[in-house]
Design an enzyme around this catalytic site. Structure first.
Site, PDB file in Angstrom:
ATOM      1  CE  LYS A 226     -10.222   3.029   5.930  1.00  0.00           C
ATOM      2  NZ  LYS A 226      -9.310   3.414   4.838  1.00  0.00           N
TER       3      LYS A 226
ATOM      4  CD  GLN B  22      -6.988  -4.360   5.264  1.00  0.00           C
ATOM      5  OE1 GLN B  22      -5.906  -4.528   4.711  1.00  0.00           O
ATOM      6  NE2 GLN B  22      -7.111  -3.692   6.379  1.00  0.00           N
TER       7      GLN B  22
ATOM      8  CE  LYS C   6      -4.776  -6.733   8.838  1.00  0.00           C
ATOM      9  NZ  LYS C   6      -3.598  -6.071   8.266  1.00  0.00           N
TER      10      LYS C   6
ATOM     11  CE  LYS D  52      -2.850  -3.440   1.561  1.00  0.00           C
ATOM     12  NZ  LYS D  52      -2.721  -3.152   3.008  1.00  0.00           N
TER      13      LYS D  52
ATOM     14  N   GLY E  96      -3.019   4.233   3.249  1.00  0.00           N
ATOM     15  CA  GLY E  96      -1.621   3.972   2.905  1.00  0.00           C
ATOM     16  C   GLY E  96      -1.222   2.537   3.206  1.00  0.00           C
ATOM     17  CG  ASP E  97       0.474  -1.650   2.741  1.00  0.00           C
ATOM     18  OD1 ASP E  97       0.309  -1.986   3.915  1.00  0.00           O
ATOM     19  OD2 ASP E  97       1.081  -2.374   1.924  1.00  0.00           O
TER      20      ASP E  97
ATOM     21  CB  THR F 127       0.139  -0.108  12.391  1.00  0.00           C
ATOM     22  OG1 THR F 127      -0.843   0.462  11.527  1.00  0.00           O
ATOM     23  CG2 THR F 127       0.264  -1.588  12.090  1.00  0.00           C
TER      24      THR F 127
ATOM     25  CG  ASN G 125       3.685   4.004  10.185  1.00  0.00           C
ATOM     26  OD1 ASN G 125       2.842   3.172  10.489  1.00  0.00           O
ATOM     27  ND2 ASN G 125       3.614   5.254  10.620  1.00  0.00           N
TER      28      ASN G 125
ATOM     29  CB  SER H 145      -8.098   3.707   8.643  1.00  0.00           C
ATOM     30  OG  SER H 145      -6.781   3.977   8.268  1.00  0.00           O
TER      31      SER H 145
HETATM   32  P1  NDP Z   1       7.238   1.215   5.451  1.00  0.00           P
HETATM   33  O1  NDP Z   1       7.376   1.349   3.990  1.00  0.00           O
HETATM   34  O2  NDP Z   1       7.124   2.434   6.301  1.00  0.00           O
HETATM   35  O3  NDP Z   1       8.451   0.349   6.049  1.00  0.00           O
HETATM   36  C1  NDP Z   1       8.749  -0.933   5.610  1.00  0.00           C
HETATM   37  C2  NDP Z   1      10.046  -1.337   6.274  1.00  0.00           C
HETATM   38  O4  NDP Z   1      10.333  -2.703   5.984  1.00  0.00           O
HETATM   39  C3  NDP Z   1      11.242  -0.544   5.772  1.00  0.00           C
HETATM   40  O5  NDP Z   1      12.172  -0.396   6.810  1.00  0.00           O
HETATM   41  C4  NDP Z   1      11.780  -1.464   4.669  1.00  0.00           C
HETATM   42  O6  NDP Z   1      13.136  -1.255   4.342  1.00  0.00           O
HETATM   43  C5  NDP Z   1      11.618  -2.794   5.344  1.00  0.00           C
HETATM   44  N1  NDP Z   1      11.637  -3.882   4.367  1.00  0.00           N
HETATM   45  C6  NDP Z   1      10.955  -3.962   3.207  1.00  0.00           C
HETATM   46  N2  NDP Z   1      11.270  -5.109   2.575  1.00  0.00           N
HETATM   47  C7  NDP Z   1      12.150  -5.747   3.369  1.00  0.00           C
HETATM   48  C8  NDP Z   1      12.836  -6.975   3.267  1.00  0.00           C
HETATM   49  N3  NDP Z   1      12.676  -7.779   2.212  1.00  0.00           N
HETATM   50  N4  NDP Z   1      13.679  -7.318   4.291  1.00  0.00           N
HETATM   51  C9  NDP Z   1      13.851  -6.511   5.363  1.00  0.00           C
HETATM   52  N5  NDP Z   1      13.237  -5.331   5.491  1.00  0.00           N
HETATM   53  C10 NDP Z   1      12.399  -4.964   4.513  1.00  0.00           C
HETATM   54  O7  NDP Z   1       5.987   0.254   5.672  1.00  0.00           O
HETATM   55  P2  NDP Z   1       5.092   0.063   6.954  1.00  0.00           P
HETATM   56  O8  NDP Z   1       5.928   0.139   8.188  1.00  0.00           O
HETATM   57  O9  NDP Z   1       3.906   0.935   6.826  1.00  0.00           O
HETATM   58  O10 NDP Z   1       4.575  -1.417   6.723  1.00  0.00           O
HETATM   59  C11 NDP Z   1       5.338  -2.556   7.142  1.00  0.00           C
HETATM   60  C12 NDP Z   1       4.446  -3.774   7.087  1.00  0.00           C
HETATM   61  O11 NDP Z   1       3.323  -3.562   7.943  1.00  0.00           O
HETATM   62  C13 NDP Z   1       3.855  -4.126   5.725  1.00  0.00           C
HETATM   63  O12 NDP Z   1       3.728  -5.523   5.629  1.00  0.00           O
HETATM   64  C14 NDP Z   1       2.483  -3.486   5.773  1.00  0.00           C
HETATM   65  O13 NDP Z   1       1.570  -4.122   4.889  1.00  0.00           O
HETATM   66  C15 NDP Z   1       2.118  -3.759   7.220  1.00  0.00           C
HETATM   67  N6  NDP Z   1       1.071  -2.902   7.748  1.00  0.00           N
HETATM   68  C16 NDP Z   1       1.221  -1.539   7.787  1.00  0.00           C
HETATM   69  C17 NDP Z   1       0.232  -0.752   8.322  1.00  0.00           C
HETATM   70  C18 NDP Z   1       0.399   0.717   8.492  1.00  0.00           C
HETATM   71  O14 NDP Z   1      -0.482   1.348   9.101  1.00  0.00           O
HETATM   72  N7  NDP Z   1       1.487   1.304   8.030  1.00  0.00           N
HETATM   73  C19 NDP Z   1      -1.056  -1.331   8.766  1.00  0.00           C
HETATM   74  C20 NDP Z   1      -1.080  -2.776   8.767  1.00  0.00           C
HETATM   75  C21 NDP Z   1      -0.058  -3.504   8.226  1.00  0.00           C
HETATM   76  P3  NDP Z   1      13.556  -0.524   2.953  1.00  0.00           P
HETATM   77  O15 NDP Z   1      13.519   0.930   3.292  1.00  0.00           O
HETATM   78  O16 NDP Z   1      14.912  -1.037   2.673  1.00  0.00           O
HETATM   79  O17 NDP Z   1      12.559  -0.928   1.909  1.00  0.00           O
END
Ligand code: NDP
Length: 448
Positions: free
Chosen positions: A93, A114, A117, A129, A168-169, A212, A243, A380
């Protein structure tokens, strides 16, 4: 301990030799290996069975071609990956990431993390992943659909509801999951809930979108309470505006904290009055715009280019919710200087090894990603349960279970920290608590 040191060194040398071009995977694996030393000293049977030798090697990893057609008629080819890392405690997963930076090293680091976690959630899910170096930014809905259909045409050969259930991610939200699910169903003719993060109309779970970010705050609350302190009235920096960031912002604000920043990969906004959730949601979820627009709508906010971690203000809590390695050693020193007491990671591996060392050296209480952001995968797994039952649970039911899971993760990490005398090292505590269940399952199943 001498045997343990030698065993870990040999494992690291093997990884360096086999995977010399995988820095992210090496960093993740080495950190876990180091934190498991006290467990190995107490349990020589794990060394005898070479459990860690198996643990650092994926059960299966594959790479595939993803051809798709752009709107202008041109043909593009991306690279797809799925790493099925460990199935000792349940089906693989883990999410799918669409981002130009995706490569085997990143997918392996994420898949490896993962494992622990998923184990910490207490639910029966193994670690995996996947993703692609496809960049969804600026693509039309039709291009996204054609890419997702092509990606799933290959991936569907290797997944199944009792084998591997992706989610998703980064870059994969409800729209992408819908296209991927539709293609799976078209090719397999079955409604078996093969992906999580689905729309509510076709088998998704209430509270998955929030999971999350909310889970991060439930974990943070437990962590802070464990230090006889409270989240209420604290000033918080959040990075990212996706997200995780949005729902962490929402729950932290509801809990009485003041969040003063959000960001994207171009820059950040600082609003000393507290970030307005509705404005961020309008820009990011409705208009799919850039965070810069927040400062155009809210007069007290200021937009700056660059990293939010370079903004020098006094605050209490840092919640990195953007991406890996967003906080380096220098930025961590600034975090310490600014008086931050807690760092809890919404993103996966947002702090470099140097950054984590700086937190620990300065007694900043550190909640690592694999514990702090496990809420997404936990819900999930609850979505999988609902699909198997052919039932949908209420928002409150899922949210209450999520809260219990996150509090339990803190308690398990704290218990391991105390058992091994780690002095509030909740990173090692989480690694140990997550590892022990997987190790026992691997031993029980033979030939690890
Ligand atoms: P999203 O794609 O929804 O959002 C990512 C955010 O981070 C965007 O605002 C993006 O900006 C910003 N970002 C990306 N790269 C950079 C950078 N180099 N510097 C500053 N900001 C940056 O992703 P999620 O919110 O879903 O995921 C965020 C993190 O959380 C990831 O590491 C993901 O693996 C982790 N995660 C997510 C889960 C989930 O349920 N969604 C579960 C567990 C972990 P921009 O639009 O400019 O790219």
């Amino acid at each position: 301990m001498a045997d343990v040191e030698g065993y870990i060194k040999d494992l690291k040398d093997t990884i360096k030799h086999r995977d010399p071009n995988q820095p992210e995977f090496q960093e993740a694996a080495f950190t876990v290996l180091d934190s498991l030393k006290p467990v190995l000293a107490k349990h020589p049977e794990y060394i005898k069975a070479n459990i860690l030798g198996s643990l650092v090697e994926p059960e299966r990893a594959f790479q595939f071609r993803v051809p798709w057609q752009a709107d202008d008629g041109s043909f593009k080819v991306n690279r797809g990956f799925r790493v099925q890392f460990n199935s000792a405690i349940g089906p693989y997963k883990g999410g799918l990431r669409l981002h130009p930076s995706v490569n085997l090293s990143i997918v392996k680091f994420l898949g490896f993390e993962q494992i622990f976690k998923n184990s910490l959630t207490g639910l029966p899910i193994g670690g995996g992943k996947g993703g692609s170096d496809f960049d969804p930014k600026g693509k039309s809905d039709a291009e996204i659909m054609r890419f997702c259909q092509s990606f799933m045409t290959e991936l569907q050969k290797h997944i199944g509801p009792d084998l591997d259930v992706p989610a998703g991610d980064i870059g994969v939200g409800g729209r992408e999951i819908g296209f991927l699910y539709g293609q799976y169903k078209r090719l397999n003719g079955s409604q078996n809930g093969i992906l999580t993060g689905k729309g509510l109309e076709y088998g998704g779970s209430l509270a998955r979108t929030e999971a999350t970010g909310y889970g991060l705050i439930y974990y943070l609350n437990a962590l802070i309470k464990g230090q006889n302190d409270s989240l209420k009235g604290k000033t918080v920096k959040i990075s990212g505006s996706g997200n995780v960031a949005i729902y962490a912002l929402k729950k932290a604000t509801e809990e009485g904290a003041k969040v003063v920043t959000v960001s994207d990969s171009n820059g950040y906004v600082y609003d000393p009055n507290g970030i307005d959730l509705a404005t961020v949601q309008q820009i990011k979820e409705v208009e799919r715009g850039r965070i810069k627009e927040y400062a155009e709508k809210i007069s007290t906010a200021k937009y700056s280019e660059g990293s939010v971690w370079d903004l020098d203000i006094d605050y209490d809590i840092a919640l990195p919710c953007a991406t890996q390695n967003e906080i380096d050693g220098d930025e961590a020193k600034l975090i310490v200087k600014d008086g931050v007491k807690y760092v809890a990671e919404g993103a996966n591996m947002p702090s470099t090894t140097e950054a984590i060392a700086a937190y620990k050296a300065n007694k900043v209480i550190y909640g690592p990603a694999k514990a702090a952001n496990a809420g997404g995968v936990a819900v999930s797994a609850l979505e999988m349960s609902q699909n198997s039952e052919r039932l949908s649970w209420s928002f409150d039911d899922v949210d209450t279970r999520l809260k219990g899971i996150m509090e339990n993760i803190y308690e398990m990490s704290d218990a391991a920290d105390k058992e091994y005398g780690l002095d509030k090292d909740y990173q090692a505590g989480a690694n140990i608590a997550g590892f022990e269940k997987v190790a026992k399952a691997m031993l029980a199943q033979g030939l690890v």
